[in-house]
Design an enzyme around this catalytic site. Structure first.
Site, mmCIF file in Angstrom:
data_model
loop_
_atom_site.group_PDB
_atom_site.id
_atom_site.type_symbol
_atom_site.label_atom_id
_atom_site.label_comp_id
_atom_site.label_asym_id
_atom_site.label_seq_id
_atom_site.Cartn_x
_atom_site.Cartn_y
_atom_site.Cartn_z
ATOM 1 N N ARG A 146 0.964 -1.616 0.138
ATOM 2 C CA ARG A 146 -0.568 -0.040 0.402
ATOM 3 C C ARG A 146 0.854 1.928 -0.273
ATOM 4 O O ARG A 146 1.846 1.352 0.381
ATOM 5 C CB ARG A 146 -1.069 0.170 0.252
ATOM 6 C CG ARG A 146 -1.720 -1.287 1.328
ATOM 7 C CD ARG A 146 -2.822 -0.597 -0.112
ATOM 8 N NE ARG A 146 -3.971 -1.619 0.377
ATOM 9 C CZ ARG A 146 -3.971 -3.444 -0.831
ATOM 10 N NH1 ARG A 146 -3.128 -3.320 -1.247
ATOM 11 N NH2 ARG A 146 -5.045 -3.676 -0.411
ATOM 12 N N GLU B 2 -3.319 7.777 -4.207
ATOM 13 C CA GLU B 2 -3.676 6.808 -4.833
ATOM 14 C C GLU B 2 -4.892 7.107 -5.126
ATOM 15 O O GLU B 2 -5.981 7.339 -5.110
ATOM 16 C CB GLU B 2 -3.811 5.574 -4.773
ATOM 17 C CG GLU B 2 -3.596 4.379 -5.320
ATOM 18 C CD GLU B 2 -3.268 3.431 -4.866
ATOM 19 O OE1 GLU B 2 -2.353 2.585 -4.953
ATOM 20 O OE2 GLU B 2 -4.154 2.494 -5.539
ATOM 21 N N HIS C 196 -1.626 0.877 -9.786
ATOM 22 C CA HIS C 196 -1.796 -0.283 -8.841
ATOM 23 C C HIS C 196 -2.859 -2.479 -9.528
ATOM 24 O O HIS C 196 -3.755 -2.106 -9.507
ATOM 25 C CB HIS C 196 -2.938 -0.198 -7.491
ATOM 26 C CG HIS C 196 -3.324 -0.427 -6.819
ATOM 27 N ND1 HIS C 196 -3.280 -0.331 -5.539
ATOM 28 C CD2 HIS C 196 -3.095 -2.293 -6.920
ATOM 29 C CE1 HIS C 196 -3.985 -1.008 -4.931
ATOM 30 N NE2 HIS C 196 -3.410 -1.925 -5.246
#
Length: 306
Positions: A219, A248, A267
């Protein structure tokens, strides 16, 4: 033992997950009839609590997420329901992506991919490198297996140190500062919890060798972004290969986009298409386990943050 399972909401993933329920010996039904819920749409987490509250017969829920950040409040507010997440489900493709990022970073792809002319050689070998992995879950287990042919000297840093196949040593978080100075590649593959947020900041970046690469497939919040930008701009480390960022999505114009020693993927260590097949396998397994009266895989532990 019959298991009635609702697969909601209606979306492109639903038919595949409904088939997975049937393969496990369950029966797909409407939410008002169900004792279990398989959540099919990761982008609509905010609807889960409402549906569970409206259908009190639901005893357990299979979530599609590997981490529980999107649903912490929902799960916390409903302790009578059993919650299961996708921890470990996506480990294989994410580990493969982590290996790709490490190789790309170490072998100079950040430079070569941006170049418009024949450039000078650069790069280091992953072969025989000193590797540190933060986290000891499914991604790390898969990554350790993928690293075996490279003959790396691997240290794993995890909360509960225990022997792991493929790791030369496994240590606790209190020894992170001791392993960083001899690290060629630092992989982040751990859950995001209050204890691990910002685990890599200015002090940790300064402890790494100036050739070290950081690979983050966990993360974005594990790394203090401002500190990373400063370290990359100063050439304090070799580079960073990031599949996750904080914030993000990474905004247009953010410094990380233009740094020559930074590689970014959006991602996609596990794409929706890759993940659906793997999630379906978990759904089949857990439905079959419930039919057999056995414990399910992937229980959520709120106290641990995953």
């Amino acid at each position: 033992m019959s298991v009635l399972v609702a697969v909601e909401p209606d979306c492109w993933r639903r038919p595949v997950l409904a088939e997975a329920v049937a393969r496990g010996g369950g029966t797909v039904c409407t939410p008002d009839e169900a004792s279990a819920l398989v959540w099919a749409e990761p982008t609509q987490a905010h609807l889960i609590g409402e549906l569970v509250d409206a259908n009190p017969g639901i005893e357990w829920v299979q979530l599609p997420y590997a981490g529980i950040e999107p649903v912490v409040d929902i799960v916390t507010a409903r302790p009578a329901v059993e919650w299961y997440c996708g921890k470990g489900v996506y480990a294989e493709p994410v580990a493969e992506h982590a290996l790709m990022l490490a190789l790309a970073g170490m072998r100079g792809m950040a430079t070569y991919a941006r170049s418009s002319d024949w450039t000078a050689p650069e790069g280091r070998n992953l072969l025989g490198a000193s590797v540190t992995v933060l986290g000891g879950g499914g991604i790390t287990e898969s990554l350790l297996r993928l690293l075996e042919p490279f003959g790396c000297d691997v240290a794993v840093v995890r909360n509960r140190p225990t022997t792991m196949s493929g790791a030369a040593r496994v240590v606790g978080p209190d020894e992170l500062s001791q392993v960083l100075p001899c690290t060629d590649v630092l992989f982040l593959a751990l859950a995001l919890t209050p204890d691990t947020a910002g685990i890599i900041g200015s002090a940790e970046l300064a402890a790494l060798p100036d050739h070290a690469w950081i690979v983050n497939v966990a993360r974005g919040g594990h790394i203090v972004t401002e500190d990373l930008v400063e370290a990359l701009q100063a050439g304090q480390i070799g580079g960073a290969a990031l599949d996750v960022t904080d914030p993000e999505p990474l905004p247009d114009g953010h410094p990380l986009w233009s740094l020559p020693n930074c590689l970014i993927t959006p991602h996609i260590g596990n794409t929706p298409e890759m993940g659906l097949v793997l999630l379906a396998e978990r759904v089949t397994a857990n439905v079959a386990l419930r039919v057999a009266g056995a414990p399910l895989v992937g229980p959520v532990y709120l106290d641990l943050g995953y």
